[in-house]
Design an enzyme around this catalytic site. Structure first.
Site, PDB file in Angstrom:
ATOM      1  N   GLU A   1       0.676  -1.156   0.156  1.00 39.70           N
ATOM      2  CA  GLU A   1      -0.115   0.037   0.075  1.00 39.70           C
ATOM      3  C   GLU A   1       0.843   1.096   0.010  1.00 39.70           C
ATOM      4  O   GLU A   1       2.078   1.098   0.448  1.00 39.70           O
ATOM      5  CB  GLU A   1      -0.867   0.034   1.479  1.00 39.70           C
ATOM      6  CG  GLU A   1      -1.642  -0.981   1.473  1.00 39.70           C
ATOM      7  CD  GLU A   1      -2.484  -1.321   2.766  1.00 39.70           C
ATOM      8  OE1 GLU A   1      -2.119  -0.505   3.346  1.00 39.70           O
ATOM      9  OE2 GLU A   1      -3.358  -2.239   3.015  1.00 39.70           O
TER      10      GLU A   1
ATOM     11  N   CYS B   1       3.094   8.412   1.760  1.00 44.51           N
ATOM     12  CA  CYS B   1       3.575   7.539   2.645  1.00 44.51           C
ATOM     13  C   CYS B   1       3.930   6.131   2.066  1.00 44.51           C
ATOM     14  O   CYS B   1       2.840   5.666   1.167  1.00 44.51           O
ATOM     15  CB  CYS B   1       2.605   7.215   3.842  1.00 44.51           C
ATOM     16  SG  CYS B   1       2.974   6.074   5.012  1.00 44.51           S
TER      17      CYS B   1
ATOM     18  N   CYS C   1       4.937  -7.002   7.745  1.00 45.36           N
ATOM     19  CA  CYS C   1       6.061  -6.554   8.680  1.00 45.36           C
ATOM     20  C   CYS C   1       6.176  -7.643   9.837  1.00 45.36           C
ATOM     21  O   CYS C   1       5.251  -8.328  10.262  1.00 45.36           O
ATOM     22  CB  CYS C   1       5.744  -5.297   9.638  1.00 45.36           C
ATOM     23  SG  CYS C   1       6.852  -4.761  10.467  1.00 45.36           S
TER      24      CYS C   1
ATOM     25  N   CYS D   1       4.105  -5.673  16.344  1.00 46.87           N
ATOM     26  CA  CYS D   1       3.405  -4.773  17.360  1.00 46.87           C
ATOM     27  C   CYS D   1       2.008  -5.067  17.375  1.00 46.87           C
ATOM     28  O   CYS D   1       1.357  -5.079  16.180  1.00 46.87           O
ATOM     29  CB  CYS D   1       3.720  -3.332  16.877  1.00 46.87           C
ATOM     30  SG  CYS D   1       5.489  -2.860  16.584  1.00 46.87           S
TER      31      CYS D   1
ATOM     32  N   CYS E   1      -0.737  -2.676  15.587  1.00 43.64           N
ATOM     33  CA  CYS E   1      -0.606  -2.539  14.248  1.00 43.64           C
ATOM     34  C   CYS E   1      -1.230  -3.380  13.469  1.00 43.64           C
ATOM     35  O   CYS E   1      -0.922  -4.623  13.532  1.00 43.64           O
ATOM     36  CB  CYS E   1       0.941  -2.233  13.787  1.00 43.64           C
ATOM     37  SG  CYS E   1       1.223  -1.950  12.238  1.00 43.64           S
TER      38      CYS E   1
ATOM     39  N   CYS F   1      -1.775   1.358   8.151  1.00 43.10           N
ATOM     40  CA  CYS F   1      -0.881   0.564   7.577  1.00 43.10           C
ATOM     41  C   CYS F   1      -1.569  -0.848   7.550  1.00 43.10           C
ATOM     42  O   CYS F   1      -1.815  -1.530   8.504  1.00 43.10           O
ATOM     43  CB  CYS F   1       0.422   0.635   8.034  1.00 43.10           C
ATOM     44  SG  CYS F   1       1.327   2.227   7.879  1.00 43.10           S
TER      45      CYS F   1
END
Length: 374
Positions: free
Chosen positions: A108, A121, A128, A132, A135, A367
């Site tokens: 994205e 961005c 990822c 976390c 997120c 995100c």
């Protein structure tokens, strides 16, 4: 120090896309063109089309003979990203794009137009591995690193959107503009894809036709706190801004919110950030996602200011980010009165602190949210 985390810092072994012009320096492009039996100066012609004219259509490269054009485009300008869909909000001033890579990987980017600037961005990884829990990208895990060219092509595409006036200008009507800022705050941990991210920064900031010509000082690289990589970035001779996603000033909570803290504590991260300041003379941004009843207590605001002042002095700024909750998540944004008090106390503690302008909540602009939906 606690035992190592079961985190994946190297992406799974999935194939990167074929070589692309944007993966190479101008000198390497010249060599690649010559290796194809073409005249070396064709490298600059190709580079001007891609980096200056933002053009990827071989049919428009009429300054190159048709036969050479097709061969060069096939070998050095393969299509990297295909737009799956774009969604807009903020009266069209925010545009989020979901891209599909050659292997089906989804990523994205978000383009935001303001009266005085346009900021993109971008993602540096598909997914990822930092885990976390608040997120959306972290919940999905890491798929693979993006190539240098896949990172750069997000920027080239957004620059073309701005040039073509797709997003409305200050008067609310579509108008041409210029992409001015790039932030590595999309999917992934940029410093976990270090080599390709640094190469992408150079392509984004090198003057045309070597690169896209965006100022280094208008590029921000974000990290959850990979301390050795922060120090390495400090020695690159770049003038990009460093943003550290801290989210809490105490190790006990950060071990949970940002699991990489089990490897590099807050002190180690801030010491690396101070090294970055010393090497670059650039102010460091501290990102702080404010989460209701988790990290928004007044004492944490006081401790944050104290630790930042002690470690970083005055070349630091705190961006408080109202949490954009993901569907089904137990995490929620702090109430506005709590947010205001948190910001007030950090400022009172001698550290500049503001609330980041949030965009795109109604289009799943956090995100990873759009990719998760697909």
């Amino acid at each position: 120090m606690s035992s190592p985390l079961p985190l994946v810092f190297d992406a799974p072994k999935r194939g990167l896309p074929p070589r692309h012009l944007a993966d190479l320096t101008l000198a390497e492009r010249t060599e690649a063109v010559a290796a194809l039996g073409e005249k070396p100066f064709r490298a600059k012609q190709l580079s001007r089309h891609y980096f200056a004219r933002l053009n990827v259509d071989p049919a428009q490269m009429t300054d190159i003979p048709a036969a050479a054009r097709e061969r060069l485009a096939t070998e050095l300008m393969p299509q990297l990203l295909t737009e799956v869909r774009s969604v807009e909000c903020d009266d069209g001033a925010t545009r989020k794009t979901l891209w599909r890579a050659h292997d089906g990987t989804l990523l994205e980017s978000v383009l935001m137009r303001y009266p005085d600037r346009a900021t993109l961005c971008i993602s540096s990884q598909a997914g990822c591995g930092m885990a976390c829990p608040f997120c959306a990208t972290g919940q999905g895990g890491l798929q693979r690193n993006l190539s240098t060219a896949e990172i750069v092509d997000q920027v080239r595409s957004a620059a073309a959107v701005m040039r073509d006036g797709v997003l409305p200008g200050p008067d609310g009507k579509p108008a041409p503009g210029r992409l001015s800022n790039v932030v590595f705050m999309g999917m992934g941990e940029p410093l976990a894809n270090y080599k390709r991210v640094v190469a992408a920064v150079r392509r984004i900031t090198d003057p045309t036709p070597s690169g896209l010509g965006i100022s280094q000082r208008s590029v921000t690289v974000s990290t959850v706190g990979l301390a050795p990589a922060i120090r390495k970035l400090a020695d690159e001779g770049l003038q990009v801004r460093l943003a550290v996603s801290l989210h809490t000033p105490d190790d006990e909570l950060r071990d949970t919110l940002v699991p990489v803290n089990n490897r590099w504590s807050i002190d180690e991260v801030l010491q690396a950030a101070k090294y970055y300041i010393d090497r670059t003379s650039r102010r460091v941004s501290i990102e702080y996602a404010l989460i209701r009843d988790v990290n928004d207590q007044p004492w944490r605001a006081d401790l944050l200011a104290k630790r930042l002042r002690e470690h970083l002095g005055y070349l630091v700024h705190v961006n408080v980010i109202p949490l954009n909750p993901t569907p089904g998540s137990k995490w929620d944004a702090s109430p506005k009165d709590v947010e205001r008090e948190f910001v007030r106390r950090v400022n009172e503690g001698g550290v500049t602190c503001t609330v980041r302008d949030t965009r795109g909540q109604e289009i799943a602009a956090a995100c990873g949210q759009l990719a998760a939906e697909n």
